[in-house]
Structures are given as structure tokens and as C-alpha cells.
Design an enzyme around this catalytic site. Sequence first.
Site, mmCIF file in Angstrom:
data_model
loop_
_atom_site.group_PDB
_atom_site.id
_atom_site.type_symbol
_atom_site.label_atom_id
_atom_site.label_comp_id
_atom_site.label_asym_id
_atom_site.label_seq_id
_atom_site.Cartn_x
_atom_site.Cartn_y
_atom_site.Cartn_z
ATOM 1 N N LYS A 54 31.695 73.562 110.890
ATOM 2 C CA LYS A 54 30.764 73.573 112.331
ATOM 3 C C LYS A 54 29.870 72.228 112.004
ATOM 4 O O LYS A 54 29.379 71.698 113.238
ATOM 5 C CB LYS A 54 29.974 74.723 112.402
ATOM 6 C CG LYS A 54 30.433 76.011 112.788
ATOM 7 C CD LYS A 54 30.925 76.078 114.077
ATOM 8 C CE LYS A 54 31.317 77.460 114.601
ATOM 9 N NZ LYS A 54 31.666 77.259 116.036
ATOM 10 N N SER A 303 37.546 78.034 106.680
ATOM 11 C CA SER A 303 36.638 77.191 107.441
ATOM 12 C C SER A 303 35.088 77.393 107.117
ATOM 13 O O SER A 303 34.501 76.349 107.632
ATOM 14 C CB SER A 303 36.680 77.853 108.888
ATOM 15 O OG SER A 303 36.475 79.357 108.958
#
Length: 317
Positions: A54, A303
Site C-alpha cells: 500500500k 501483498s
Amino acid sequence: MGEIVSAADVQDAADRLAGVAHRTPVITSSTLDELVGAEVFVKCENFQRMGAFKFRGAYNAISRLSREQLRRGVVAYSSGNHAQAVALACRLLGTTAVILMPADAPAAKLAATRGYGAEVVTFDRYTEDREQLGRELADRRGLALVPPYDHPHVMAGQGTAALELLAETGPLDALVVPVGGGGLIAGCSTAAKARRPEIRVVGVEPDTADDTRRSLAAGERVATPVSRTIADGLAVATPGELTFSVNRRLVDEIVLVSDDEIRAAMRLAFERLKLVVEPSGAVGIAALLSGRITAPRVGVVVSGGNVGVERFAELLG
């Protein structure tokens, strides 16, 4: 209308992130290759700044704000990783962050977000609409709203993970990416298909949070009930508007994994790859281990790794 996000946008984001974001390692494991029956390349975004991919999108978006907007500050809404990413990016860029977080968000994520210097405003995720609250806060205080996935600069930033992976591995037959709101796979598929049009882009969702799979099947965005899954970062009720318009064009398939399969993938990553992976980050490995994806050379994006030690032990205990 032009493309929402292009390969040039992803390259531009990569230039902007150079020397700021970590160029995360790509690891291989003969054990994993044998179990999956393929040559697997794992892109370790759990080693990214603040522990997840992110940061790429948040920094790319916030760094493009005007000097006046940076003076006023930024607002975002997130239950965890985007919150920390925006808080860190704002600190690095010399601006302030106000983050809307659910009152019942994990204590570790609330503490980490505050630790990066953000002001945290809590809300009730079951009765209040975070997007509406975010817009109201932005209007009232004159802040720039940076959404977690439905934004071209956020998507372009996330796509730099695939750009780095492909630069390191050379041609891949398949790219496997977790899917929540769809920003990571939108950026990654944009970068990957531009480089190798025949690459197969496969998204992975929890079987109780398959809003993107249902939406792609229906040809339009479909809302699903708020789901119960250990992969809290992927528990989105409906795909983003912008992300879906990219993903319906570029994503070849969505496969589903169960919570038990996610736990098994977390365990394998820990025991064999020596990686601490949060449940949302482990879904790509879970899909490969379950045999739902077959291809000779596969890249998989892990991720993130933001999971506290008590939670990690509870999930695998």
C-alpha cells in the site's frame, strides 16, 4: 476517454518511488516449486515500508498533490494497511494525515497509524459509511481525500510491484495477485500485459468475499454482504468503480480460497520460506498450493505481512 491507468503511468510511478519505496526481494523455493509443479517467483511486499504494498500507491498519489494541498493535509479511510501507508507517506512529504478507522480495528494497526504521526478518527463500520464520512471530513477541513484503491495514481503506484517482479524474472506465464478493492491487480495487470500481452493474470479472493468474481461474471459491479474471513484486508463488499473498469478488461480469471487454505499457506510461508505473511497476503500462495492455477512459470505477489504475534499464533496454533 483515455485509459484510467496506463503502462506509462506505472513507469512514472516507479520513477517517483525510486529511492523512497523498497525494491522488495523476489524469492524462490524448490520445496514450493515441487508442491505446486511450477517455477514460482514470490514478490515479497511484506518487506515493503510499513509492511505492505500500500505504501507504493499512497506515496505516488500524495507526492503529486499541490504545495497548497500538502499545506492543508490529507484524509483517508482504512482499517489497516492503507491507513499506515498514508500516515507514513504524509510524514515523509511533510504534510498531515487524518485517518478514519473502524473503532474495532486491530489495536496494533491503530497504534501503528498513530505512531506514524496521523490523527485517527474512529467510526462504527457496521452503521456508518466511511466514504461519506471521508468526503464530509475532506470538505469540512479542506483536506485532499486519498482513497485506498479507486484512484488512478494509487493504482499506478501499486502496479510498480509487478514492474519490479517482471524486470527480475523475465517472461512469466501467469501472475497471481490478491484482490480486495482491486487496486493492486489493476496496476499489476496494466504493467504486466503491456510487457507481455499473453501473460495470464489471475486474481485470488476469499471464498466468502468474492465480489470481484461475481462482478466479472455479471459484467457489472455486484455488492456482496460484508463477509467473515481471516483475510480482513480483502473483505470488500463491492469492487471499486475505476478498478473494476480496468480489471474487467485485463484480468483473465478469479479463483477462490478458503480460510483453512489461507492458514496452510501462511504456515508453509513461515516454515519453508521463512516469511511472516498476513492472511490477505497469503491467498496467492494458497491458490497455487490448492492446484487452482497451473502454469510453467508463475509470479505471485505476497501483498503484506502486518499481523501481530498473538494473532499469528492464534491463526496457526
